[in-house]
Design a protein around this motif. Structure first.
Motif, PDB file in Angstrom:
ATOM      1  N   LEU A  32       0.837  -1.211   0.000  1.00 15.32           N
ATOM      2  CA  LEU A  32       0.000   0.000   0.000  1.00 15.32           C
ATOM      3  C   LEU A  32       0.871   1.259   0.000  1.00 15.32           C
ATOM      4  CD1 LEU A  32      -2.724  -1.053   2.594  1.00 15.32           C
ATOM      5  CD2 LEU A  32      -3.114  -0.613   0.172  1.00 15.32           C
ATOM      6  N   ASP A  33       1.895   1.270   0.840  1.00 18.30           N
ATOM      7  CA  ASP A  33       2.770   2.441   0.934  1.00 18.30           C
ATOM      8  C   ASP A  33       3.480   2.724  -0.386  1.00 18.30           C
ATOM      9  OD1 ASP A  33       2.025   2.777   3.585  1.00 18.30           O
ATOM     10  OD2 ASP A  33       3.852   1.867   4.388  1.00 18.30           O
ATOM     11  N   THR A  35       2.486   1.795  -3.386  1.00 19.33           N
ATOM     12  CA  THR A  35       1.464   2.179  -4.363  1.00 19.33           C
ATOM     13  C   THR A  35       1.060   3.636  -4.158  1.00 19.33           C
ATOM     14  OG1 THR A  35       0.670  -0.107  -4.405  1.00 19.33           O
ATOM     15  CG2 THR A  35      -0.800   1.580  -5.310  1.00 19.33           C
ATOM     16  N   SER A  36       0.913   4.033  -2.905  1.00 22.86           N
ATOM     17  CA  SER A  36       0.570   5.413  -2.593  1.00 22.86           C
ATOM     18  C   SER A  36       1.661   6.364  -3.065  1.00 22.86           C
ATOM     19  CB  SER A  36       0.342   5.557  -1.086  1.00 22.86           C
ATOM     20  OG  SER A  36       0.080   6.897  -0.749  1.00 22.86           O
ATOM     21  N   TRP A  37       2.898   6.017  -2.793  1.00 25.48           N
ATOM     22  CA  TRP A  37       4.027   6.856  -3.209  1.00 25.48           C
ATOM     23  C   TRP A  37       4.056   7.014  -4.729  1.00 25.48           C
ATOM     24  CZ3 TRP A  37       8.460   5.444  -6.075  1.00 25.48           C
ATOM     25  CH2 TRP A  37       9.432   6.444  -6.164  1.00 25.48           C
ATOM     26  N   THR A  39       1.550   6.493  -7.051  1.00 29.61           N
ATOM     27  CA  THR A  39       0.355   6.991  -7.735  1.00 29.61           C
ATOM     28  C   THR A  39      -0.258   8.258  -7.160  1.00 29.61           C
ATOM     29  OG1 THR A  39      -1.113   5.663  -6.350  1.00 29.61           O
ATOM     30  CG2 THR A  39      -0.293   4.649  -8.408  1.00 29.61           C
ATOM     31  N   TYR A  41      -2.390   8.198  -4.691  1.00 26.94           N
ATOM     32  CA  TYR A  41      -3.588   7.822  -3.933  1.00 26.94           C
ATOM     33  C   TYR A  41      -3.222   7.773  -2.455  1.00 26.94           C
ATOM     34  CZ  TYR A  41      -6.122   5.921  -8.039  1.00 26.94           C
ATOM     35  OH  TYR A  41      -6.779   5.748  -9.234  1.00 26.94           O
ATOM     36  N   ASN A  42      -4.160   8.168  -1.583  1.00 29.14           N
ATOM     37  CA  ASN A  42      -3.907   7.936  -0.161  1.00 29.14           C
ATOM     38  C   ASN A  42      -4.328   6.510   0.171  1.00 29.14           C
ATOM     39  OD1 ASN A  42      -6.710   7.875   0.693  1.00 29.14           O
ATOM     40  ND2 ASN A  42      -6.726  10.102   0.668  1.00 29.14           N
ATOM     41  N   LEU A  43      -3.977   6.056   1.349  1.00 30.54           N
ATOM     42  CA  LEU A  43      -4.218   4.648   1.702  1.00 30.54           C
ATOM     43  C   LEU A  43      -5.697   4.288   1.663  1.00 30.54           C
ATOM     44  CD1 LEU A  43      -1.584   4.202   4.539  1.00 30.54           C
ATOM     45  CD2 LEU A  43      -1.348   3.767   2.095  1.00 30.54           C
ATOM     46  N   GLU A  44      -6.562   5.184   2.112  1.00 33.33           N
ATOM     47  CA  GLU A  44      -8.004   4.904   2.085  1.00 33.33           C
ATOM     48  C   GLU A  44      -8.512   4.795   0.650  1.00 33.33           C
ATOM     49  OE1 GLU A  44     -11.679   3.820   2.683  1.00 33.33           O
ATOM     50  OE2 GLU A  44     -10.163   3.797   4.258  1.00 33.33           O
ATOM     51  N   GLU A  45      -8.011   5.610  -0.236  1.00 29.37           N
ATOM     52  CA  GLU A  45      -8.426   5.539  -1.644  1.00 29.37           C
ATOM     53  C   GLU A  45      -8.010   4.210  -2.271  1.00 29.37           C
ATOM     54  OE1 GLU A  45      -8.307  10.237  -2.963  1.00 29.37           O
ATOM     55  OE2 GLU A  45      -6.417   9.121  -2.822  1.00 29.37           O
ATOM     56  N   ILE A  46      -6.845   3.709  -1.903  1.00 25.15           N
ATOM     57  CA  ILE A  46      -6.405   2.407  -2.425  1.00 25.15           C
ATOM     58  C   ILE A  46      -7.301   1.307  -1.872  1.00 25.15           C
ATOM     59  CG2 ILE A  46      -4.515   0.729  -2.545  1.00 25.15           C
ATOM     60  CD1 ILE A  46      -2.586   3.170  -2.273  1.00 25.15           C
TER      61      ILE A  46
END
Length: 118
Positions: A32-33, A35-37, A39, A41-46
C-alpha cells in the motif's frame, strides 16, 4: 493496443502483488505504501479501489498524481526494459511491479523510495 491486464479487476491483480510480498515476509501495508508513493492515492483511496469493481487500468488512469521520481524506476520486468515500454499506462503498471519486486527481494519501503528519489 489494449492489454488484458487493463480490464482485470484491481482487487485481483493487487492481491497478487500483496501475496508476492507476503511470501517474502513483507506486508500488505508495504505494498500500500509503495502504491501510494507511486500513484498519489492515499491509503483509504487504495482500500476503496480494492473494495470497488474498478479495473486495474482505470486505477492507474485515474491516479491523482504520479511521483515525479517514477522516471528513475528502470530495469527489466517480465523480460522487458521498463523505460522502453512505449505505452504510458503499461509503463506505470510495470513500475509498480518493479517496486514490489524490490520489496520481495528484501528491501524496505524506505530503502526503495530512497533509491528512486535521488
Amino acid at each position: 493496443m489494449s492489454h488484458r491486464i487493463y480490464t482485470m479487476r484491481f482487487a485481483s491483480v493487487f492481491q497478487a502483488l500483496i501475496d508476492k510480498a507476503e511470501r517474502k515476509g513483507k506486508t500488505r501495508q508495504d505494498v500500500l505504501d509503495l502504491t501510494s508513493w507511486l500513484t498519489g492515492y492515499n491509503l483509504e483511496e487504495i482500500e476503496q479501489a480494492f473494495r470497488s469493481g474498478i479495473t486495474y487500468g482505470d486505477f492507474f488512469r485515474q491516479a491523482p498524481q504520479y511521483t515525479p521520481y517514477r522516471i528513475n524506476i528502470t530495469g527489466k520486468i517480465c523480460g522487458v526494459q521498463i523505460e522502453t515500454i512505449e505505452e504510458p499506462l503499461m509503463q506505470e503498471i510495470r513500475r509498480l511491479d518493479r517496486l514490489v519486486d524490490w520489496l520481495a527481494k528484501g528491501k524496505s519501503v524506505a530503502d526503495i523510495i530512497g533509491k528512486y528519489q535521488l
